[in-house]
Design a protein around this motif. Structure first.
Motif, PDB file in Angstrom:
ATOM      1  N   VAL A 450       0.840  -1.193   0.000  1.00  0.00           N
ATOM      2  CA  VAL A 450       0.000   0.000   0.000  1.00  0.00           C
ATOM      3  C   VAL A 450       0.877   1.246   0.000  1.00  0.00           C
ATOM      4  O   VAL A 450       1.959   1.272   0.596  1.00  0.00           O
ATOM      5  N   LEU A 451       0.419   2.253  -0.716  1.00  0.00           N
ATOM      6  CA  LEU A 451       0.993   3.605  -0.699  1.00  0.00           C
ATOM      7  C   LEU A 451      -0.111   4.539  -0.235  1.00  0.00           C
ATOM      8  O   LEU A 451      -1.223   4.503  -0.772  1.00  0.00           O
ATOM      9  N   THR A 452       0.166   5.368   0.781  1.00  0.00           N
ATOM     10  CA  THR A 452      -0.873   6.258   1.303  1.00  0.00           C
ATOM     11  C   THR A 452      -0.811   7.639   0.641  1.00  0.00           C
ATOM     12  O   THR A 452       0.154   7.979  -0.051  1.00  0.00           O
ATOM     13  N   THR A 453      -1.840   8.437   0.901  1.00  0.00           N
ATOM     14  CA  THR A 453      -1.921   9.792   0.338  1.00  0.00           C
ATOM     15  C   THR A 453      -0.811  10.697   0.852  1.00  0.00           C
ATOM     16  O   THR A 453      -0.457  11.679   0.211  1.00  0.00           O
ATOM     17  N   ASN A 454      -0.234  10.355   2.020  1.00  0.00           N
ATOM     18  CA  ASN A 454       0.873  11.150   2.567  1.00  0.00           C
ATOM     19  C   ASN A 454       2.236  10.553   2.242  1.00  0.00           C
ATOM     20  O   ASN A 454       3.256  11.000   2.778  1.00  0.00           O
ATOM     21  N   GLY A 455       2.259   9.529   1.373  1.00  0.00           N
ATOM     22  CA  GLY A 455       3.522   8.981   0.885  1.00  0.00           C
ATOM     23  C   GLY A 455       4.146   7.895   1.730  1.00  0.00           C
ATOM     24  O   GLY A 455       5.327   7.577   1.553  1.00  0.00           O
ATOM     25  N   TYR A 456       3.391   7.271   2.633  1.00  0.00           N
ATOM     26  CA  TYR A 456       3.927   6.198   3.476  1.00  0.00           C
ATOM     27  C   TYR A 456       3.638   4.841   2.839  1.00  0.00           C
ATOM     28  O   TYR A 456       2.694   4.690   2.056  1.00  0.00           O
ATOM     29  N   ARG A 457       4.466   3.825   3.199  1.00  0.00           N
ATOM     30  CA  ARG A 457       4.403   2.526   2.543  1.00  0.00           C
ATOM     31  C   ARG A 457       4.295   1.383   3.542  1.00  0.00           C
ATOM     32  O   ARG A 457       4.780   1.480   4.666  1.00  0.00           O
ATOM     33  N   ALA A 458       3.677   0.304   3.096  1.00  0.00           N
ATOM     34  CA  ALA A 458       3.696  -0.961   3.840  1.00  0.00           C
ATOM     35  C   ALA A 458       3.740  -2.095   2.842  1.00  0.00           C
ATOM     36  O   ALA A 458       3.112  -2.015   1.768  1.00  0.00           O
ATOM     37  N   PHE A 459       4.487  -3.155   3.169  1.00  0.00           N
ATOM     38  CA  PHE A 459       4.620  -4.330   2.313  1.00  0.00           C
ATOM     39  C   PHE A 459       4.433  -5.571   3.184  1.00  0.00           C
ATOM     40  O   PHE A 459       5.090  -5.713   4.217  1.00  0.00           O
ATOM     41  N   THR A 460       3.547  -6.470   2.761  1.00  0.00           N
ATOM     42  CA  THR A 460       3.417  -7.734   3.476  1.00  0.00           C
ATOM     43  C   THR A 460       4.425  -8.733   2.917  1.00  0.00           C
ATOM     44  O   THR A 460       4.986  -8.532   1.837  1.00  0.00           O
ATOM     45  N   ASN A 461       4.636  -9.807   3.651  1.00  0.00           N
ATOM     46  CA  ASN A 461       5.375 -10.936   3.104  1.00  0.00           C
ATOM     47  C   ASN A 461       4.409 -11.826   2.339  1.00  0.00           C
ATOM     48  O   ASN A 461       3.189 -11.663   2.424  1.00  0.00           O
ATOM     49  N   PRO A 462       4.903 -12.776   1.553  1.00  0.00           N
ATOM     50  CA  PRO A 462       4.022 -13.564   0.672  1.00  0.00           C
ATOM     51  C   PRO A 462       3.347 -14.749   1.363  1.00  0.00           C
ATOM     52  O   PRO A 462       3.767 -15.207   2.427  1.00  0.00           O
ATOM     53  N   ILE A 463       2.319 -15.249   0.683  1.00  0.00           N
ATOM     54  CA  ILE A 463       1.776 -16.585   0.887  1.00  0.00           C
ATOM     55  C   ILE A 463       2.200 -17.385  -0.346  1.00  0.00           C
ATOM     56  O   ILE A 463       2.033 -16.922  -1.477  1.00  0.00           O
ATOM     57  N   PHE A 464       2.739 -18.584  -0.151  1.00  0.00           N
ATOM     58  CA  PHE A 464       3.377 -19.330  -1.237  1.00  0.00           C
ATOM     59  C   PHE A 464       2.513 -20.515  -1.693  1.00  0.00           C
ATOM     60  O   PHE A 464       1.769 -21.109  -0.912  1.00  0.00           O
ATOM     61  N   ASN A 465       2.662 -20.866  -2.967  1.00  0.00           N
ATOM     62  CA  ASN A 465       2.037 -22.049  -3.528  1.00  0.00           C
ATOM     63  C   ASN A 465       2.879 -23.275  -3.159  1.00  0.00           C
ATOM     64  O   ASN A 465       4.078 -23.322  -3.486  1.00  0.00           O
ATOM     65  N   SER A 466       2.282 -24.235  -2.510  1.00  0.00           N
ATOM     66  CA  SER A 466       3.048 -25.413  -2.051  1.00  0.00           C
ATOM     67  C   SER A 466       3.539 -26.289  -3.213  1.00  0.00           C
ATOM     68  O   SER A 466       4.457 -27.079  -3.032  1.00  0.00           O
ATOM     69  N   LYS A 467       2.934 -26.134  -4.401  1.00  0.00           N
ATOM     70  CA  LYS A 467       3.265 -27.008  -5.525  1.00  0.00           C
ATOM     71  C   LYS A 467       4.253 -26.369  -6.504  1.00  0.00           C
ATOM     72  O   LYS A 467       4.686 -27.021  -7.453  1.00  0.00           O
ATOM     73  N   ILE A 468       4.573 -25.102  -6.313  1.00  0.00           N
ATOM     74  CA  ILE A 468       5.489 -24.426  -7.259  1.00  0.00           C
ATOM     75  C   ILE A 468       6.723 -23.962  -6.503  1.00  0.00           C
ATOM     76  O   ILE A 468       6.633 -23.298  -5.491  1.00  0.00           O
TER      77      ILE A 468
END
Length: 468
Positions: A450-468
């Motif tokens: 996410v990028l906010t209107t005031n320029g701040y950021r957040a990044f989650t870590n992934p959820i992975f596919n068990s077969k790939i």
């Protein structure tokens, strides 16, 4: 908090004694200014002296930036001097800035925010030093944080206490640092000892590893410049013992480019996939600065690794050396300094979910996001099963559920993105809807940002596919 803590540091006055007469702090806001005066009238002859000046800010309206100007009056051999902000020649004496919020950071219960890469006063050599751990804890609490790791350089922790160019096999600094952390650690605010180890990659070049809560000191002075051109690493990543349940290994700033002169004189190199994979190092402190360009470069590096099939987990820190509002560093050794806000303690945070404030176990649990303010977390539901970040899915369709929280300071969501890793690129879904269905066929992983209107950021870590 009712008080704004101001940290006053006087360094090396055991060599250059001073009389500290007084200190004045002027805080300006939209509804006026307030002046605070602190009287000392004492002679300082310490290797390191610090005190916190508590300034009551209850009279200031919330949801505004405050400007803080600090002055101190000192005497050296009877002659009076006034120090504004710092006594470093050539640096701007701009006021510090602080946002006064009416709210806590927007992190729900059982989410704990902290700083995984910080240098204290036990990092102390020709070109850098940090702040004391006790004061760091006070300032970290005022920032709304819950924990930090103390990761002083291995080539500083092996020094004699009064000589940073000579080693002491008894490791008095290492032992004192660990005891200092223990004394300041508490259940509600965790302070955990670590070490930024200079260690050899598979090419036997010096890279940096954060070894958290390691019981045994790991030697590493290859890139210390203590003995010029004697720069081979003392240990290799491949020889590290496996981290125990209460220990953690983190690759420090592995996406940073190494300048040519550091490669040539200090034998510094970069991290390779083989260094991560063969040694089970999956936590990468990629974000090492609040600079927007640096953050984007780190995320690009990480995304390329995820698309190639790697499962590296993103952490964020600041590599701060006692920098709580602005950083001061050397640009030309012993000739020129510069100042910026790129690497300030707690600016970009690592935030984990756990049933208690246990940073090592919480990070290893894998439900982690990184942010400089807003909160973002998501999970998917497949056949009544909830799958969170750091986990795997085994389904062709799922329902998306996410939580975004913010404050007036950070602003509302401007660009919320669900990233689906497919083939050699990511497919981005802009402003996804809660409870929407997602086709997971050919999806290697999912993550959100996410990028906010005031320029701040957040990044989650992934959820992975068990077969790939």
């Amino acid at each position: 908090t009712k008080d704004l803590p101001i940290l006053l540091i006087i360094k090396d006055s055991y060599k250059y004694p001073i009389e500290l007469i007084n200190a004045t702090v002027v805080i300006k806001g939209t509804n006026g200014e307030k002046r605070y005066k602190f009287t000392f009238e004492e002679t300082i002859k310490n290797k390191y002296y610090s005190t916190i000046l508590n300034c009551n800010i209850e009279d200031f309206d919330s949801e505004q930036k405050l400007e803080i100007l600090c002055k101190s009056k000192i005497k050296i051999m009877g002659e009076s001097f006034e120090v504004i902000q710092d006594n470093y020649k050539g640096l701007s004496k701009q006021s510090f800035e602080c946002y006064l919020s009416a709210e806590n950071l927007p992190y729900p219960d059982y989410w704990y925010a902290g700083e995984p890469h910080y240098h204290s006063i036990y990092t102390n050599d020709q070109v850098e030093f940090g702040a004391d751990i006790k004061s760091t804890k006070v300032l970290a609490k005022a920032m709304g944080l819950d924990w930090f790791f103390v990761t002083d350089h291995s080539y500083d922790l092996d020094d004699k206490e009064n000589n940073y160019t000579q080693n002491d096999p008894n490791l008095p600094k290492w032992k004192k640092m660990k005891e200092d952390c223990k004394q300041n650690d508490e259940e509600k605010f965790r302070v955990i000892a670590g070490e930024e180890v200079s260690i050899g990659n598979y090419k036997k070049e010096n890279v940096h590893l954060l070894a958290i809560n390691n019981p045994i000191f790991i030697e590493g002075w290859g890139d210390s410049a203590e003995i010029w051109f004697k720069n081979k690493p003392q240990n290799l990543i491949s020889n590290l013992p496996k981290a125990k349940d209460d220990q953690l290994y983190i690759a420090a700033h592995p996406s940073d480019n190494v300048p040519f002169m550091q490669k040539f004189t200090l034998r510094r190199g970069k991290w390779y996939d083989i260094d991560f994979d063969d040694n089970e190092i999956k936590f990468l402190q990629l974000i090492n600065s609040a600079d927007q360009h640096d953050v984007e470069k780190s995320i690009k590096f990480w995304k390329a690794k995820l698309l190639s099939g790697k499962r590296y987990m993103l952490l964020a820190g600041n590599d701060a050396h006692g920098n709580f509002n602005s950083m001061r560093q050397i640009s030309q050794p012993f000739l020129k300094l510069f100042s910026s806000k790129k690497q300030v303690f707690g600016n970009f945070q690592t935030i984990f979910y756990y049933m208690g404030n246990f940073p090592i176990q919480g990070i290893k649990n894998g439900r982690i996001l990184v942010s400089n303010g807003p909160f973002l977390d998501f999970h998917i539901k497949t056949k009544n099963k909830q799958i969170f970040t750091g986990m795997e899915f085994d389904a062709s369709i799922a329902t998306l559920e996410f939580i975004f929280k913010t404050t007036v300071e950070f602003g509302e969501a401007k660009k919320l993105i669900l990233h689906l890793g497919k083939g050699k690129k990511e497919e981005d879904i802009l402003n996804p809807k809660n409870f929407m269905k997602i086709d997971l066929q050919r999806v290697k992983y999912l993550r959100m940002s996410v990028l906010t209107t005031n320029g701040y950021r957040a990044f989650t870590n992934p959820i992975f596919n068990s077969k790939i």
